[in-house]
Scaffold this motif. Sequence first.
Motif, short mmCIF file in Angstrom:
data_model
loop_
_atom_site.label_atom_id
_atom_site.label_comp_id
_atom_site.label_asym_id
_atom_site.label_seq_id
_atom_site.Cartn_x
_atom_site.Cartn_y
_atom_site.Cartn_z
N ASP A 219 45.86 52.22 28.18
CA ASP A 219 45.50 51.76 29.84
C ASP A 219 47.03 51.60 29.50
OD1 ASP A 219 44.21 50.80 31.17
OD2 ASP A 219 43.47 48.92 30.13
N LEU A 249 51.75 44.79 35.15
CA LEU A 249 50.06 45.14 35.65
C LEU A 249 49.66 45.00 36.67
CD1 LEU A 249 48.38 43.88 32.78
CD2 LEU A 249 49.25 46.15 32.84
N PRO A 253 42.66 44.00 37.71
CA PRO A 253 42.34 45.44 37.12
C PRO A 253 42.53 46.28 38.43
CG PRO A 253 41.28 43.70 35.79
CD PRO A 253 42.11 43.10 37.51
N GLN A 264 51.70 39.39 35.14
CA GLN A 264 51.26 40.57 34.18
C GLN A 264 51.59 41.39 33.41
OE1 GLN A 264 46.45 39.52 35.52
NE2 GLN A 264 47.67 40.50 36.70
N ASN A 291 48.79 45.06 26.37
CA ASN A 291 48.57 44.79 27.77
C ASN A 291 48.11 42.73 28.23
OD1 ASN A 291 48.35 46.92 28.98
ND2 ASN A 291 46.72 47.34 29.46
N MET A 295 41.63 39.28 32.00
CA MET A 295 40.72 40.50 32.21
C MET A 295 39.03 40.10 31.46
SD MET A 295 42.86 42.43 29.12
CE MET A 295 44.35 42.24 29.45
N ARG A 318 36.98 35.92 33.63
CA ARG A 318 38.63 37.20 34.03
C ARG A 318 39.23 35.94 33.33
NH1 ARG A 318 38.90 41.47 38.90
NH2 ARG A 318 38.17 42.48 37.12
N ARG A 323 45.40 42.78 25.41
CA ARG A 323 44.43 44.04 24.48
C ARG A 323 45.37 45.03 24.69
NH1 ARG A 323 42.25 48.77 28.24
NH2 ARG A 323 40.25 48.75 27.32
N GLN A 351 37.54 43.74 25.78
CA GLN A 351 37.88 43.64 27.47
C GLN A 351 37.88 44.87 28.05
OE1 GLN A 351 39.05 40.32 28.01
NE2 GLN A 351 39.56 40.02 25.77
N TYR A 354 41.75 48.06 31.73
CA TYR A 354 42.78 47.52 33.52
C TYR A 354 43.09 48.35 34.49
CZ TYR A 354 45.18 42.99 34.99
OH TYR A 354 45.48 42.70 36.21
N GLU A 355 43.27 49.33 33.78
CA GLU A 355 44.32 50.26 34.51
C GLU A 355 43.69 51.24 34.95
OE1 GLU A 355 45.84 48.50 36.78
OE2 GLU A 355 47.75 48.04 35.78
#
Length: 464
Positions: A219, A249, A253, A264, A291, A295, A318, A323, A351, A354-355
């Motif tokens: 991720d 990040l 998300p 983040q 990460n 989230m 969140r 993660r 979780q 995210y990306e």
Amino acid sequence: MTLYKLPLSLLCFALCAAILPATGYAQVQFAIGSSVDDMEGAKVAVEGETPPADQRWNIHGQATWVDQYHPTFNAPYSGTNSLTPHSNSAETFDATLYLGVKLWDGGEAYFNPEIDQGFGLSNTLGLAGFSSAEAYKVGNNNPYYRTPRAFIRQTFNLGGDLIELEDQANQLAKTITSNNVIITAGKFSVVDIFDTNTYAHDPKGDFLNWAGVDAGAFDYAADSWGYTYGGAIEWNQDWWTLRAGYFDLSIVPNSENIDIGFKQYELVTELEERHEIDGHKGKFKVLGFVNRGNMGSYSNAVALAQQTGTTPDTSLVRRMAWRPGIALNFEQEINPSVGLFARASQNNGAQEAYEFTDINQSVTAGLSFKGDLWNRPMDSIGVQGIVNGISKEAQQYFAMGGLGVLVGDGALTYGLERISEVYYNLGVAKHLAFGFDYQHVVNPAYNAARGPVNIFGIRVHADF
């Protein structure tokens, strides 16, 4: 395909192709930073000869057009993030310039202006291992401008053999030592440096599926186009390389906007081992990442939905959390015309993604063949199989109607998402190639009630 979209993209491609020399095909590989073995055109300097002077500046470019189509498939129901069960097609186009300049001894700057246009199938939704890595999570019918990369690279030589690097995209021709430290900082893609693979990493020239060109459960930090701000350091020494990186990040998300303040972030490290078996080169890489961001927990989202009688939504629960994940990456030359590759990856499935995409476990393996085997040296064939899965917590979340980055049918009869892909690249000339791609997807978006889906694709790529 919508009729007004096709002529526009083909016109853009024709204009770009018209200014690209058609004298030789060379797949674009981004030499943003890596071991010398990864750098196309690298060769050991002849002892006693004076190395050529370092290149002061260069310019390269590429244009890629991809069209994908799937016929009607079985689907008793569909949701917000579903791949449409009706016959559908979509196309993408991008054209990029790669500008490089030497700043000082060992220092270089690179800038990549780009024009993008088009959409993935169903607006890039409905498959965890999405079918085209040329498609972004955002799209537009009209061409629009972006700057995917703008970065500085500094190389410190530490001795060893003198290596002559050839002029190519995002790499100035120069001479370095085989042992070195490379620092890269600015805007680029995490997977320009981490999780690379000789046989499966370039959707402009090999496989198209997201979970085939990158580890599915990696991720990696990125905006909706796959790029972010950050830095990486690589220590190349004899038979091994150690890499580490620190990246921004998104603000939330799967966002178009990056959290510039690094509140983040992602930490990633990778150890690469290089070896030879009967004179044939191979590599094995172990990558770890974590990460740190705001989230949502799948379990918390489900608990809240049960209390309120609503559909679970991770955005409502969140909080700052860690993660982590891991990815293994293997490649081995069987002979000069055949290569074997495999990846395996897993992340914390408690979780939300995210990306990248909604994958908690992924395994990929395949073979790559060069056209020398059938007297077509500019052609190539690749075959791979992909198996993607999600955690128990994610299964419950999606079964209750939750939505993820790419998947969410409103209900779920869980099954592993299984993808088979084969491509053929036809080298028309040294700088022009036509590609044909086929993917068979069983349990799209982990849903055994939908599919299977057959996806057919064509690709046109030109570069200079």
